[in-house]
Design an enzyme around this catalytic site. Structure first.
Site, short mmCIF file in Angstrom:
data_model
loop_
_atom_site.label_atom_id
_atom_site.label_comp_id
_atom_site.label_asym_id
_atom_site.label_seq_id
_atom_site.Cartn_x
_atom_site.Cartn_y
_atom_site.Cartn_z
CE LYS A 1 -0.24 -0.43 5.15
NZ LYS A 1 -1.15 -1.01 6.02
CG MET B 1 9.83 24.09 1.35
SD MET B 1 8.74 25.57 0.20
CE MET B 1 7.78 26.34 1.70
CE1 TYR C 1 12.86 31.82 7.36
CE2 TYR C 1 12.89 29.30 6.92
CZ TYR C 1 12.73 30.79 6.52
OH TYR C 1 12.64 30.63 5.12
#
Ligand code: PLP
Length: 388
Positions: A50, A326, A267
């Site tokens: 799956k 990111m 950050y």
């Protein structure tokens, strides 16, 4: 004697243009499945593929397992079942995630077998199937303690007493706590299932997922359903992993910079440098499925799991510094010899040197989630030796 010729299939991004590299050793995958198949005996071993074979690609994984002798596959969705059939037309494919009436035609056309998991689904299927001359096969999922999918024991017994020609080809249940051998729910589920098997005499049965295969008290069943262990993940969190690593994830070093003692990194300025620090900035981030919760600091989770993730490069482990962003993640390489790493080198994020499950733990999660989160930006290499 057949000579073994190593072969590499590459997909995904052009390695010259990509930030990360994913390597999947299909020989190890096959060896892991064979090991689990041996452990499963006298039961047959299937393979759970799956979520696109736990993120590794049905199109690459299924043919290799078929070649190793696997004939039965489980997927979550009928759509995934079609993709298994496309590369292994003769495979027996079970679809775990319930049944909707509008999919009935597709099951028949594509030779997929639904795993029915509620009285509603069962009634629906029986009604649609009754209209056919040649009945389509189905499996029955019974819930013995997971409270997710499956008929209750009482519902299953009512059905067993009056099957009227529409018998399931497989009776299955799923263990909720098999990764914790000592948990009392294991035995309760195993005993319930054994009782149920009596009511479904002569019908193939399936209970064991990856950890279940290793469970000493599991008793008899005919079909095992290994998933994560086949892909190299640990079946148990408390003991050494008996499986070999299949997947290696690496990120490319973009640059190496020096931050001065007292400055902050990243950050939120959540890491203050305690010394002059060499920082390897790497081209991978949470957009690639390298989870932000693996950040070295500055995410709420760090209270619960003190250390963030690590990389492995030039023979050493190096910690993540600051937040995973990111597209970029930074590592502290101060303790490496100055010329040991350069821009363009790869840092291992998990693989042979950093266990998949350790990388997952550092991010407050499990190997399953890291694998199924693997992004689409990687250059992918599939290694296998081929008999010729
Ligand atoms: C995912 C799944 C498996 C495989 O579980 P692993 O822990 O990955 O071995 C087996 N059976 C069912 C019903 C599943 O949903």
């Amino acid at each position: 004697m057949t000579a073994k010729k190593p072969q590499t299939i590459t997909t995904g991004a052009d390695p010259r243009l990509a930030g990360g590299r994913l390597t999947v050793d299909l020989d190890v995958l096959a060896a892991n499945w064979l090991f689990l198949a041996e452990k499963s005996k006298p039961a047959e071993a299937s393979a759970v593929v799956k979520a696109d074979a736990y993120g590794l690609g049905i199109v690459h994984v299924v043919p290799v397992l078929w070649q190793a002798g696997c004939r039965t596959f489980f997927v979550a969705l009928a759509e995934e079942g079609l993709r298994v059939k496309a590369v292994a037309p003769d495979a027996r494919v079970f679809v775990l995630n319930g049944f909707f009436a509008e999919a009935f035609g597709a099951y028949g056309q594509s030779d997929l077998i639904p795993v029915l998991g509620s009285v509603h689904e069962l009634d629906l299927w029986k009604r649609l199937n009754a209209r056919r001359k040649e009945k389509l096969p189905f499996a029955l999922h019974v819930d013995t303690g997971m409270n997710r999918l499956g008929l209750t024991l009482e519902e299953a017994l009512v059905f067993a007493a009056d099957m009227r020609g529409q018998k399931p080809v497989l009776l299955m249940t799923h263990l909720a706590t098999a990764d914790d051998q000592a948990h009392g729910l294991n035995l309760k589920q195993i005993e319930s299932f054994q009782k149920l098997r009596g009511a479904f005499a002569g019908i193939e049965s399936s209970i064991a997922n990856s950890p279940g295969i290793f469970h000493t008290r599991i008793g008899e069943y005919e079909l095992s359903r290994p998933g994560v262990a086949m892909y190299g993940g640990e079946p148990f969190s408390a003991t050494a992993n008996p499986m070999r690593p299949v997947v290696t994830l690496e990120a490319r070093i973009v640059q190496i910079r020096t931050g001065a003692k007292g400055e902050t990194v990243g950050y939120g300025a959540t890491t203050t440098l305690k010394r002059d620090t060499r920082i390897a900035v790497c081209s991978v981030g949470y957009a690639d499925g390298y989870l932000r919760s693996a950040s070295g600091s500055g995410v709420p989770l760090r209270g619960a799991v003190p250390n963030g993730g690590e990389g492995f490069v030039a023979g050493s482990k190096v910690p993540i510094i600051g937040r995973v962003t990111m597209d970029l993640t930074s590592f502290d390489v101060t303790d490496l010899p100055v010329d040991a790493v350069s821009p363009g080198d790869y840092i291992e994020l998990f693989g042979r040197n950093i266990a998949l499950d350790d990388a997952a733990r550092a991010a407050g999660t499990i190997g399953y989630e890291l694998l199924t989160s693997l992004g689409t930006r990687y250059h992918r290499r599939y290694l296998k030796s081929e008999s010729n």
